[in-house]
Design an enzyme around this catalytic site. Structure first.
Site, PDB file in Angstrom:
ATOM      1  N   ASP A 151       0.850  -1.209   0.000  1.00  0.00           N
ATOM      2  CA  ASP A 151       0.000   0.000   0.000  1.00  0.00           C
ATOM      3  C   ASP A 151       0.875   1.244   0.000  1.00  0.00           C
ATOM      4  O   ASP A 151       1.276   1.701   1.059  1.00  0.00           O
ATOM      5  CB  ASP A 151      -0.912  -0.018   1.236  1.00  0.00           C
ATOM      6  CG  ASP A 151      -1.841   1.184   1.276  1.00  0.00           C
ATOM      7  OD1 ASP A 151      -1.991   1.867   0.247  1.00  0.00           O
ATOM      8  OD2 ASP A 151      -2.405   1.434   2.347  1.00  0.00           O
ATOM      9  N   GLU A 185      -2.296  10.478  -0.294  1.00  0.00           N
ATOM     10  CA  GLU A 185      -3.563   9.722  -0.356  1.00  0.00           C
ATOM     11  C   GLU A 185      -3.989   9.322   1.046  1.00  0.00           C
ATOM     12  O   GLU A 185      -5.174   9.306   1.380  1.00  0.00           O
ATOM     13  CB  GLU A 185      -3.391   8.475  -1.240  1.00  0.00           C
ATOM     14  CG  GLU A 185      -4.694   7.711  -1.499  1.00  0.00           C
ATOM     15  CD  GLU A 185      -5.031   6.646  -0.455  1.00  0.00           C
ATOM     16  OE1 GLU A 185      -6.138   6.095  -0.502  1.00  0.00           O
ATOM     17  OE2 GLU A 185      -4.187   6.365   0.409  1.00  0.00           O
ATOM     18  N   GLU A 186      -3.004   8.975   1.860  1.00  0.00           N
ATOM     19  CA  GLU A 186      -3.306   8.455   3.194  1.00  0.00           C
ATOM     20  C   GLU A 186      -3.902   9.522   4.120  1.00  0.00           C
ATOM     21  O   GLU A 186      -4.378   9.207   5.201  1.00  0.00           O
ATOM     22  CB  GLU A 186      -2.059   7.825   3.818  1.00  0.00           C
ATOM     23  CG  GLU A 186      -1.501   6.628   3.026  1.00  0.00           C
ATOM     24  CD  GLU A 186      -2.393   5.383   3.067  1.00  0.00           C
ATOM     25  OE1 GLU A 186      -3.499   5.458   3.637  1.00  0.00           O
ATOM     26  OE2 GLU A 186      -1.982   4.343   2.521  1.00  0.00           O
ATOM     27  N   ASP A 316       2.078  -9.971 -10.464  1.00  0.00           N
ATOM     28  CA  ASP A 316       2.369 -10.238 -11.870  1.00  0.00           C
ATOM     29  C   ASP A 316       1.105 -10.114 -12.714  1.00  0.00           C
ATOM     30  O   ASP A 316       1.053  -9.386 -13.713  1.00  0.00           O
ATOM     31  CB  ASP A 316       2.955 -11.661 -11.969  1.00  0.00           C
ATOM     32  CG  ASP A 316       3.483 -11.985 -13.356  1.00  0.00           C
ATOM     33  OD1 ASP A 316       3.539 -11.083 -14.210  1.00  0.00           O
ATOM     34  OD2 ASP A 316       3.849 -13.160 -13.576  1.00  0.00           O
ATOM     35  N   ASP A 320       0.138  -7.204 -15.485  1.00  0.00           N
ATOM     36  CA  ASP A 320      -0.207  -7.544 -16.874  1.00  0.00           C
ATOM     37  C   ASP A 320      -1.572  -6.968 -17.248  1.00  0.00           C
ATOM     38  O   ASP A 320      -1.788  -6.514 -18.379  1.00  0.00           O
ATOM     39  CB  ASP A 320      -0.246  -9.064 -17.069  1.00  0.00           C
ATOM     40  CG  ASP A 320       1.138  -9.702 -16.967  1.00  0.00           C
ATOM     41  OD1 ASP A 320       2.151  -8.980 -17.025  1.00  0.00           O
ATOM     42  OD2 ASP A 320       1.198 -10.946 -16.812  1.00  0.00           O
TER      43      ASP A 320
END
Ligand code: DTR
Ligand code: ZN
Ligand code: ZN
Ligand code: CA
Length: 453
Positions: A151, A185-186, A316, A320
């Site tokens: 995060d 953002e936090e 992964d 993609d």
């Protein structure tokens, strides 16, 4: 081919109500759809190869290398990369350096929050129609209590590597590509709010869609799509369906990440999420693996959100998927709107108790795989439909059984719409309706049939 038992009188035969026919069809199809197609599903690479300009496979090693750098930055700066801390600015400098070297036009946007200077980084890929912008982003800040590798180092690194892949490919998209890394953002999406507020209403309206990636490497992963825009939701759902992975729509994230300011400005938003502090259910563990009864990310907002807090497989696949979405969306509107009908209305006679006949429908201009709920409309005129075996054959040879023969099904005609889970086969190509009459006496013909994508 078999001889059926002597037929009953035409006068006494029973005609099944339409609803019963549809229910029967569903019962026949479900096993095949669950068991998967008759031939092997195409490999992951084959899914994207069907698109106009195939999206690349993003090397997860490169994404992980970015995460290792972000981890080192946190370690060297008091263990975090939070807004107003040295580790945040160092993170921005790292990402900016990569993008500048790859040929991006980068803009560092500053804002002030909580007495500190905050930074957004915006990177434009030169070219494309700037009145149709496709945008992807992630927040680069962590909480103060940890290095923030899942995060949202994960989303930041996945978006960064996709941007670098655009450069490596020398992509010349129809639409204009822009990437964003947001600060603070936090503290309530402070950076992304600043960015959206900084745009004129004319510039906001030029953003066709914004894709957000906040947490895509969770160690006990889920596969969640943002549900706010049905087309963007379907884009990701279909991509994962092509990999044989069922997604769920996210209900945790409403207003909780950087998509919210874009959404509030009327921009279409989508995204992916692998889960935070909510608990994985038994049903979710059954389909995604991992541990039921545990949080998707037990290190959420903690000091243990380090490089070790990443599941490489979900990282992964989701990286993609980012590339797939960017390639697909920026290529322009080559995909016909959903609801497009491909039909063959040429009559084909079905020999009595004879060989199978086929009728072809060629599908063009689609992207990726066929829908999970492909509608197959069939209109066969026949004097005893129990004689008929009906299959749908996909372009790659995968066969879906629509209807079996039956000695008891004495009604006329097959006029119904079947729903087939065709999400494991590429959409484009020649589909065939295959019909065989397996008992003598009654005859008929394929009147028409259609596929609705
Ligand atoms: N906003 C995130 C965490 C988060 C929680 N639920 C969702 C759903 C969708 C995206 C993100 C999130 C954070 O940065 O803490
Ligand atoms: Zn967070
Ligand atoms: Zn986050
Ligand atoms: Ca017959």
């Amino acid at each position: 081919m078999t001889e059926r038992a002597p037929r009953r009188s035409r006068l006494r035969r029973t005609v099944l109500p339409t609803g019963a026919v549809v229910a029967l069809a569903a019962a026949l199809i479900t096993p095949a759809a669950v068991a998967g197609p008759a031939t092997a599903a195409p490999a992951a690479g084959a899914v994207t190869a069907a698109t106009a300009a195939a999206a690349p496979d993003i090397p997860v090693a490169n994404v992980k290398a970015h995460l290792a750098q972000l981890q080192s930055i946190a370690t060297a700066n008091g263990g975090n990369r939070a807004h107003g801390r040295a580790g945040y600015k160092a993170s921005i400098d790292y990402v900016k350096g990569k993008l500048d070297a790859a040929g991006y036009t980068t803009t560092l946007q500053t804002f002030s929050y909580n007495g500190s200077t905050g930074y957004n980084l915006v990177a434009d890929w030169p070219g494309g129609d700037t009145s149709h912008v496709v945008m992807a982003g992630a927040h680069l800040d962590s909480v103060t209590g940890g290095p923030g590798i899942n995060d949202d180092g994960s989303g930041s690194a996945g978006v960064l590597e996709t941007a670098l892949a655009v450069s490596r490919a020398g992509l010349k998209p129809t639409k204009h590509l822009r990437f964003g890394w947001w600060g603070a953002e936090e503290y309530g999406m402070v950076g992304s709010k600043n960015y959206v507020n900084s745009l004129s209403s004319a510039d906001r309206s030029k953003i066709d869609s914004y894709l957000n990636f906040d947490m895509i490497g969770s160690p006990n992963p889920g596969y969640f799509t943002y549900r706010y825009d049905s087309a963007l939701d379907a884009l990701f759902r279909d991509y994962f369906a092509g990999l044989g992975i069922a997604t769920e729509q996210d209900f945790e994230g409403d207003g909780r990440s950087d998509h919210a300011p874009f959404q509030n400005a009327g921009i279409r938003v989508g995204g992916l999420f692998s889960g935070a502090d909510y608990t994985k259910t038994a049903a979710q563990a059954a389909k995604w693996g991992g541990t039921a009864g545990q949080a998707f990310d037990r290190c959420y907002h903690s000091s243990c959100d380090t490089s070790a807090n990443i599941d490489d497989t979900v990282l992964d696949r989701m990286s993609d998927a980012i590339a797939y979405a960017i390639w697909t969306l920026s290529a322009g509107d080559t995909t016909p709107p959903s609801g497009t009908v491909f039909e063959n209305t040429t009559d084909v006679q079905i020999p009595d108790n004879g060989a199978a006949v086929t009728s072809a429908v060629t599908v063009t201009g689609r992207t990726g795989n066929a829908p999970a709920a492909l509608q197959v409309g069939v209109d066969i005129k026949h004097t005893w439909r129990g004689d008929l075996v009906v299959d749908l054959v996909a372009p790659n040879g995968t066969t879906f059984r629509l209807k079996n023969s039956s000695g008891n099904d004495s009604a006329d005609n097959v006029q119904t719409t079947y729903t087939v889970n065709a999400s494991a086969v590429p959409a484009n190509g020649t589909w065939q309706l295959k019909v065989q009459d397996v008992a003598s006496q009654d005859t008929g013909y394929i009147d028409s049939w259609k596929l609705t994508f």
